[in-house]
Design a protein around this motif. Structure first.
Motif, short mmCIF file in Angstrom:
data_model
loop_
_atom_site.label_atom_id
_atom_site.label_comp_id
_atom_site.label_asym_id
_atom_site.label_seq_id
_atom_site.Cartn_x
_atom_site.Cartn_y
_atom_site.Cartn_z
N GLY A 142 0.82 -1.22 0.00
CA GLY A 142 0.00 0.00 0.00
C GLY A 142 0.85 1.26 0.00
N CYS A 143 2.17 1.10 0.21
CA CYS A 143 3.07 2.27 0.20
C CYS A 143 3.26 2.83 -1.20
CB CYS A 143 4.44 1.92 0.78
SG CYS A 143 4.39 1.33 2.45
N TYR A 156 0.99 4.14 -2.84
CA TYR A 156 0.12 5.32 -2.88
C TYR A 156 0.74 6.44 -2.05
CZ TYR A 156 -3.56 1.99 -4.29
OH TYR A 156 -4.30 1.03 -4.93
N ASP A 157 0.16 7.61 -2.19
CA ASP A 157 0.53 8.74 -1.36
C ASP A 157 -0.10 8.54 0.04
OD1 ASP A 157 1.54 11.18 -0.64
OD2 ASP A 157 0.35 12.35 -2.06
N PHE A 158 0.36 9.31 1.01
CA PHE A 158 -0.33 9.35 2.31
C PHE A 158 -1.67 10.06 2.10
CE2 PHE A 158 4.08 9.03 3.68
CZ PHE A 158 3.98 8.15 4.73
N SER A 217 -6.92 5.01 -0.21
CA SER A 217 -6.56 4.95 -1.63
C SER A 217 -7.17 3.72 -2.28
CB SER A 217 -5.03 4.88 -1.78
OG SER A 217 -4.44 6.01 -1.20
N ALA A 277 9.35 2.72 -1.59
CA ALA A 277 8.02 2.74 -2.23
C ALA A 277 8.15 2.90 -3.74
CB ALA A 277 7.18 3.87 -1.63
N ASN A 335 -1.46 -4.04 2.95
CA ASN A 335 -1.19 -3.10 4.04
C ASN A 335 -1.25 -3.83 5.37
OD1 ASN A 335 -0.42 -0.56 3.52
ND2 ASN A 335 -2.46 0.36 3.59
N ASN A 347 -6.08 -4.11 -3.85
CA ASN A 347 -5.69 -3.73 -2.49
C ASN A 347 -6.07 -4.86 -1.54
OD1 ASN A 347 -4.88 -1.21 -3.33
ND2 ASN A 347 -6.68 -0.12 -2.56
N TYR A 400 -0.79 5.80 5.37
CA TYR A 400 -1.05 4.85 4.29
C TYR A 400 -2.37 4.15 4.61
CZ TYR A 400 3.71 5.23 2.46
OH TYR A 400 4.88 5.68 1.91
N ASN A 456 -5.71 2.23 2.79
CA ASN A 456 -6.19 1.68 1.52
C ASN A 456 -7.66 1.31 1.61
OD1 ASN A 456 -3.61 1.86 0.69
ND2 ASN A 456 -3.35 -0.30 0.22
#
Ligand SMILES: NC(=O)c1ccc[n+]([C@@H]2O[C@H](COP(=O)([O-])OP(=O)(O)OC[C@H]3O[C@@H](n4cnc5c(N)ncnc54)[C@H](OP(=O)(O)O)[C@@H]3O)[C@@H](O)[C@H]2O)c1
Length: 347
Positions: free
Chosen positions: A152-153, A155-157, A165, A178, A205, A262, A298, A300
């Protein structure tokens, strides 16, 4: 969907036996697809129990599939446990292209080797492990179905208000780990398009095993009176047994172009509240330090995975109770902190 109450685990063996018990639908999957299965990077935190579940599903399905476990086996005891469980272990450094070429055929491959911790200062090794190795593997197994672990890293925070996300959100990886994890995805996606390889990418995640993971890290800090860092205030997580089940069911999702999913639980957990609950269960007053910047983390949205597989069996509250029991009874720790509180992508 059945919800599980976890038993109180007294030993690591009991824990692994329980976690690796295949569900009826995993056994059915092995009955329908009796070919060999190779798990690359099996020697780590998730791989060992994944190998155990696969071997048990194979036995319960009554098929002769080989379950091949590939790793360097830096932990010799892990190899012994896997062999006892019926996994055929092959020592291989996946950075050695010729050795990868010599690995046995397998119509189904799980790719879980990767590098995160230790990246800072030797970024090139992380990039090699997370992007060059996937190229060797995708080339070697171009005719197989590949389920590849990601994170899941990529994606952005995001804030909890965002809902987390989703797969359709553009990746915005922060830091070398990442970014190279996204590189791993891109390499598998390339082979899915260029060679027609059927690939499923799992953006995980935080798997929960009482010996490591976000809950383990928070619980240990509360138990020892160390401050719990609030730089990251929220997280998602999922019982590792559910991760194993979903991984073995994901071959049916493998596609060209690659399918991205995800993989996490439905709850948006609060670090502060989780620590407070551990405090209540362990009879300790949690101590905190720091504070999050705008609640970014993070997070998701795993709604698509729930649609495909149903909700995970183990609710967060049950994982917290089990984790507190494990710590209170002196249960083992792998000594591998998640560093979930990291906000700058440096590991
Ligand atoms: N655990 C989580 O909560 C989590 C969360 C997000 C994403 N993920 C992803 O899921 C995957 C599996 O997670 P994990 O926690 O089980 O990872 P892990 O503990 O790091 O296990 C991966 C294993 O791969 C093996 N490996 C590394 N380099 C290798 C090489 N050159 N050749 C052969 N084997 C090699 C290592 O075992 P040997 O020492 O035996 O070679 C290592 O223990 C990882 O790719 C990770 O990015 C995990």
């Amino acid at each position: 969907m059945e919800t599980w109450n976890l038993p109180t685990f007294k030993t690591e063996e009991e824990l692994e036996t329980y976690m690796s018990e295949p569900t009826a639908r995993v056994v059915e999957e092995f009955r329908e697809h009796p070919g060999d299965l190779a798990i690359l990077g099996i020697g780590g935190k998730i791989g060992i129990t994944l190998g155990m579940m696969a071997a048990r599903a194979r036995d319960a399905a009554g098929t002769q599939s080989r379950i091949l476990g590939v790793s360097r086996f830096s932990d010799k005891a892990a190899r012994a446990r896997l062999e006892q469980a019926g996994v055929e272990c092959l020592t291989c450094d996946l950075l050695d292209r010729n050795a990868v070429e010599r690995l046995p055929d397998a119509p189904r491959v799980v790719f879980m080797a990767g590098r995160k911790f230790g990246t800072s200062g030797s970024e090139e090794t992380t990039w090699a492990m997370n992007t060059v190795v996937p190229a060797y593997v995708a080339e070697r197994y171009r005719s197989s179905r590949i389920v590849a672990f990601s994170t899941g890293c990529v994606y952005d925070f995001v804030t909890p208000y965002s809902g987390g996300s989703a797969e359709s959100d553009p990746p915005r990886p922060v830091g070398d780990y990442a970014q190279s994890a996204l590189g791993r995805e891109r390499v598998f996606q390339h082979f899915a398009v260029a060679e027609g390889t059927r690939v499923c990418i799992l953006r995980l995640n935080y798997a929960i095993d009482p010996r490591y993971g976000v809950l383990h890290d928070i619980a240990r800090k509360v138990a020892s009176g160390e401050p719990v860092d609030l730089s990251v205030e929220n997280f998602n997580c999922i019982w590792q047994g559910d991760v194993l089940e979903r991984t073995l069911l994901s071959f049916r999702l493998a596609a060209s172009p690659a399918f991205v999913l995800n993989l996490t639980g439905p709850e948006t957990a609060s670090v502060r509240r989780t620590a407070a609950e551990f405090g209540r269960l362990l009879g300790k007053e949690p101590v905190f330090r720091g504070s999050g910047e705008g609640g970014r983390a993070y997070l998701n949205d795993a709604g698509l995975s729930f649609r495909l597989f149903g909700y995970p069996r183990v609710p967060l509250a049950e994982m917290i109770r089990m984790q507190a029991d494990w710590i209170a009874s002196g249960g083992a720790s792998l000594g591998k902190p998640t560093h979930f509180e990291t906000t700058d992508g440096t590991y």
